[in-house]
Design a protein around this motif. Structure first.
Motif, PDB file in Angstrom:
ATOM      1  N   VAL A 165      75.486  56.301 -25.412  1.00  0.00           N
ATOM      2  CA  VAL A 165      75.048  55.244 -26.321  1.00  0.00           C
ATOM      3  C   VAL A 165      76.165  54.224 -26.489  1.00  0.00           C
ATOM      4  N   HIS A 166      75.824  52.965 -26.300  1.00  0.00           N
ATOM      5  CA  HIS A 166      76.772  51.871 -26.544  1.00  0.00           C
ATOM      6  C   HIS A 166      76.631  51.482 -28.012  1.00  0.00           C
ATOM      7  N   LEU A 167      77.522  51.984 -28.848  1.00  0.00           N
ATOM      8  CA  LEU A 167      77.368  51.863 -30.297  1.00  0.00           C
ATOM      9  C   LEU A 167      77.370  50.420 -30.803  1.00  0.00           C
ATOM     10  N   PRO A 168      78.277  49.543 -30.350  1.00  0.00           N
ATOM     11  CA  PRO A 168      78.223  48.158 -30.847  1.00  0.00           C
ATOM     12  C   PRO A 168      76.888  47.481 -30.557  1.00  0.00           C
ATOM     13  N   GLN A 169      76.344  47.719 -29.362  1.00  0.00           N
ATOM     14  CA  GLN A 169      75.057  47.116 -29.019  1.00  0.00           C
ATOM     15  C   GLN A 169      73.936  47.710 -29.870  1.00  0.00           C
ATOM     16  N   LEU A 170      74.010  49.013 -30.137  1.00  0.00           N
ATOM     17  CA  LEU A 170      73.002  49.669 -30.970  1.00  0.00           C
ATOM     18  C   LEU A 170      73.020  49.103 -32.386  1.00  0.00           C
ATOM     19  N   VAL A 171      74.206  48.975 -32.973  1.00  0.00           N
ATOM     20  CA  VAL A 171      74.327  48.444 -34.333  1.00  0.00           C
ATOM     21  C   VAL A 171      73.800  47.020 -34.399  1.00  0.00           C
ATOM     22  N   SER A 172      74.136  46.214 -33.400  1.00  0.00           N
ATOM     23  CA  SER A 172      73.672  44.832 -33.375  1.00  0.00           C
ATOM     24  C   SER A 172      72.149  44.753 -33.313  1.00  0.00           C
ATOM     25  N   MET A 173      71.538  45.598 -32.492  1.00  0.00           N
ATOM     26  CA  MET A 173      70.084  45.571 -32.364  1.00  0.00           C
ATOM     27  C   MET A 173      69.403  46.031 -33.644  1.00  0.00           C
ATOM     28  N   VAL A 174      69.912  47.095 -34.255  1.00  0.00           N
ATOM     29  CA  VAL A 174      69.302  47.617 -35.478  1.00  0.00           C
ATOM     30  C   VAL A 174      69.385  46.588 -36.603  1.00  0.00           C
ATOM     31  N   ARG A 175      70.484  45.879 -36.688  1.00  0.00           N
ATOM     32  CA  ARG A 175      70.618  44.846 -37.721  1.00  0.00           C
ATOM     33  C   ARG A 175      69.599  43.737 -37.536  1.00  0.00           C
ATOM     34  N   LEU A 229      75.484  51.730 -13.984  1.00  0.00           N
ATOM     35  CA  LEU A 229      76.345  52.363 -14.978  1.00  0.00           C
ATOM     36  C   LEU A 229      77.256  51.360 -15.674  1.00  0.00           C
ATOM     37  N   CYS A 230      77.846  50.453 -14.912  1.00  0.00           N
ATOM     38  CA  CYS A 230      78.768  49.494 -15.516  1.00  0.00           C
ATOM     39  C   CYS A 230      78.057  48.522 -16.452  1.00  0.00           C
ATOM     40  N   ASN A 231      76.788  48.251 -16.213  1.00  0.00           N
ATOM     41  CA  ASN A 231      76.049  47.372 -17.116  1.00  0.00           C
ATOM     42  C   ASN A 231      75.889  47.998 -18.497  1.00  0.00           C
ATOM     43  N   VAL A 232      75.915  49.326 -18.559  1.00  0.00           N
ATOM     44  CA  VAL A 232      75.817  50.004 -19.849  1.00  0.00           C
ATOM     45  C   VAL A 232      77.117  49.840 -20.626  1.00  0.00           C
ATOM     46  N   THR A 233      78.237  50.064 -19.973  1.00  0.00           N
ATOM     47  CA  THR A 233      79.519  49.931 -20.670  1.00  0.00           C
ATOM     48  C   THR A 233      79.801  48.485 -21.054  1.00  0.00           C
ATOM     49  N   ARG A 234      79.198  47.540 -20.354  1.00  0.00           N
ATOM     50  CA  ARG A 234      79.381  46.130 -20.702  1.00  0.00           C
ATOM     51  C   ARG A 234      78.477  45.694 -21.848  1.00  0.00           C
ATOM     52  N   GLY A 235      77.602  46.580 -22.304  1.00  0.00           N
ATOM     53  CA  GLY A 235      76.767  46.265 -23.452  1.00  0.00           C
ATOM     54  C   GLY A 235      75.442  45.639 -23.121  1.00  0.00           C
ATOM     55  N   TYR A 236      75.028  45.672 -21.837  1.00  0.00           N
ATOM     56  CA  TYR A 236      73.726  45.128 -21.484  1.00  0.00           C
ATOM     57  C   TYR A 236      72.601  46.061 -21.920  1.00  0.00           C
ATOM     58  N   TYR A 237      72.924  47.332 -22.098  1.00  0.00           N
ATOM     59  CA  TYR A 237      71.946  48.323 -22.530  1.00  0.00           C
ATOM     60  C   TYR A 237      72.482  49.064 -23.746  1.00  0.00           C
ATOM     61  N   VAL A 238      71.566  49.682 -24.472  1.00  0.00           N
ATOM     62  CA  VAL A 238      71.944  50.491 -25.626  1.00  0.00           C
ATOM     63  C   VAL A 238      72.257  51.918 -25.205  1.00  0.00           C
ATOM     64  N   SER A 239      71.465  52.470 -24.280  1.00  0.00           N
ATOM     65  CA  SER A 239      71.657  53.872 -23.921  1.00  0.00           C
ATOM     66  C   SER A 239      71.358  54.102 -22.447  1.00  0.00           C
ATOM     67  N   LEU A 240      71.877  55.205 -21.951  1.00  0.00           N
ATOM     68  CA  LEU A 240      71.649  55.642 -20.578  1.00  0.00           C
ATOM     69  C   LEU A 240      71.542  57.155 -20.591  1.00  0.00           C
ATOM     70  N   THR A 241      70.474  57.680 -20.014  1.00  0.00           N
ATOM     71  CA  THR A 241      70.262  59.122 -20.048  1.00  0.00           C
ATOM     72  C   THR A 241      70.458  59.738 -18.667  1.00  0.00           C
ATOM     73  N   TYR A 242      70.282  61.057 -18.594  1.00  0.00           N
ATOM     74  CA  TYR A 242      70.525  61.841 -17.381  1.00  0.00           C
ATOM     75  C   TYR A 242      71.988  61.757 -16.954  1.00  0.00           C
ATOM     76  N   CYS A 243      72.894  61.804 -17.913  1.00  0.00           N
ATOM     77  CA  CYS A 243      74.327  61.778 -17.615  1.00  0.00           C
ATOM     78  C   CYS A 243      74.899  63.188 -17.749  1.00  0.00           C
ATOM     79  N   CYS A 244      75.771  63.555 -16.831  1.00  0.00           N
ATOM     80  CA  CYS A 244      76.473  64.823 -16.981  1.00  0.00           C
ATOM     81  C   CYS A 244      77.758  64.574 -17.775  1.00  0.00           C
TER      82      CYS A 244
END
Length: 251
Positions: free
Chosen positions: A35-45, A147-162
């Motif tokens: 979960v990209h927390l800053p992006q999640l907080v921004s979306m929820v707000r 994967l890198c698009n997630v860390t850059r904040g383009y997405y909120v979450s990414l699943t199926y990660c080990c």
């Protein structure tokens, strides 16, 4: 473990309601989800400015999710209808604090099913007319995101990660960079079939094998109707006639 998912999430929500009065949001995340927390907080707000009560996440791709009667996610006749209300995928979703009291009340009075996401974000949310909001920024069910698009904040979450994926993703997020070659260096055996280097066919093939094994061990089921079918159909707006006219259902 799958049989206890709804009970586990219900207990977590009960605990939250008791020990965290006035909580604004509850985020449910699977252990294999980043979960990209800053992006999640921004979306929820942004969302809470529009509606105080909601369930937010990646909504099921089908408008009428079919109830599975065989395999790992099988549900018996304790839920007798052939379709669920359109629910939010369970790997990551947000429940607003304003929606929590009505959800808790319904959880106390409604028999559960083992599919936690279909039960909590579909059936329970529908019974309380809680808006189920879809965002593609939350992960889907297939490994399609870079994967890198997630860390850059383009997405909120990414699943199926080990575990190795999660370590690298969070390290990159803290360092403010992303090196895609680092993911290619993760040995396949460390990620089982969740590895990003595996094909979707391989994932589906193993999932089908698990389903066949579960079905082979499945005991003969008795006909059990734990819910008041007529009341459930009325509340979900899916009566017997509507079930025959899927295009006119309101789920």
């Amino acid at each position: 473990m799958a049989k206890n998912l709804s009970t586990k999430i219900a207990n977590a929500l009960y605990w939250t309601g008791k020990h965290c009065p006035g909580v604004r949001h509850i985020v449910k995340v699977d252990e294999d989800t980043y979960v990209h927390l800053p992006q999640l907080v921004s979306m929820v707000r942004r969302v809470e400015k529009v509606t105080p009560s909601f369930v937010l996440g990646h909504q099921h791709k089908h408008h009428y999710p079919k109830v599975v009667r065989r395999g790992r996610w099988r549900v018996g006749l304790e839920y007798p209808l052939p379709y669920y209300p359109r629910y939010i995928y369970g790997h990551s979703y947000v429940i607003s604090g304003a929606a929590l009291p009505s959800i808790l009340h319904t959880l106390r009075t409604t028999p559960g099913i083992k599919n936690e996401d279909a039960f909590v974000t579909g059936i329970v949310a529908k019974l309380n007319n809680i808006p189920r909001l879809h965002s593609r920024a939350f992960a889907g069910t297939s490994y399609q995101q870079v994967l890198c698009n997630v860390t850059r904040g383009y997405y909120v979450s990414l699943t199926y990660c080990c575990k190795e994926h999660l370590k690298t993703l969070y390290r990159h997020a803290v360092e403010g960079r992303c090196d895609e070659s680092r993911f290619d260096q993760i040995p396949t055996w460390k990620c089982r079939f969740f590895s990003h280097s595996h094909s979707r066919y391989h994932n589906n093939h193993q999932h089908q094998q698990h389903q066949q094994a579960d079905t082979a061990r499945e005991p003969r089921r008795r006909r059990v109707t734990a819910l008041d079918v007529k009341k459930l159909e009325q509340l979900l707006n899916v009566g017997a006639a509507a079930q025959r006219r899927i295009g006119q259902e309101i789920l």
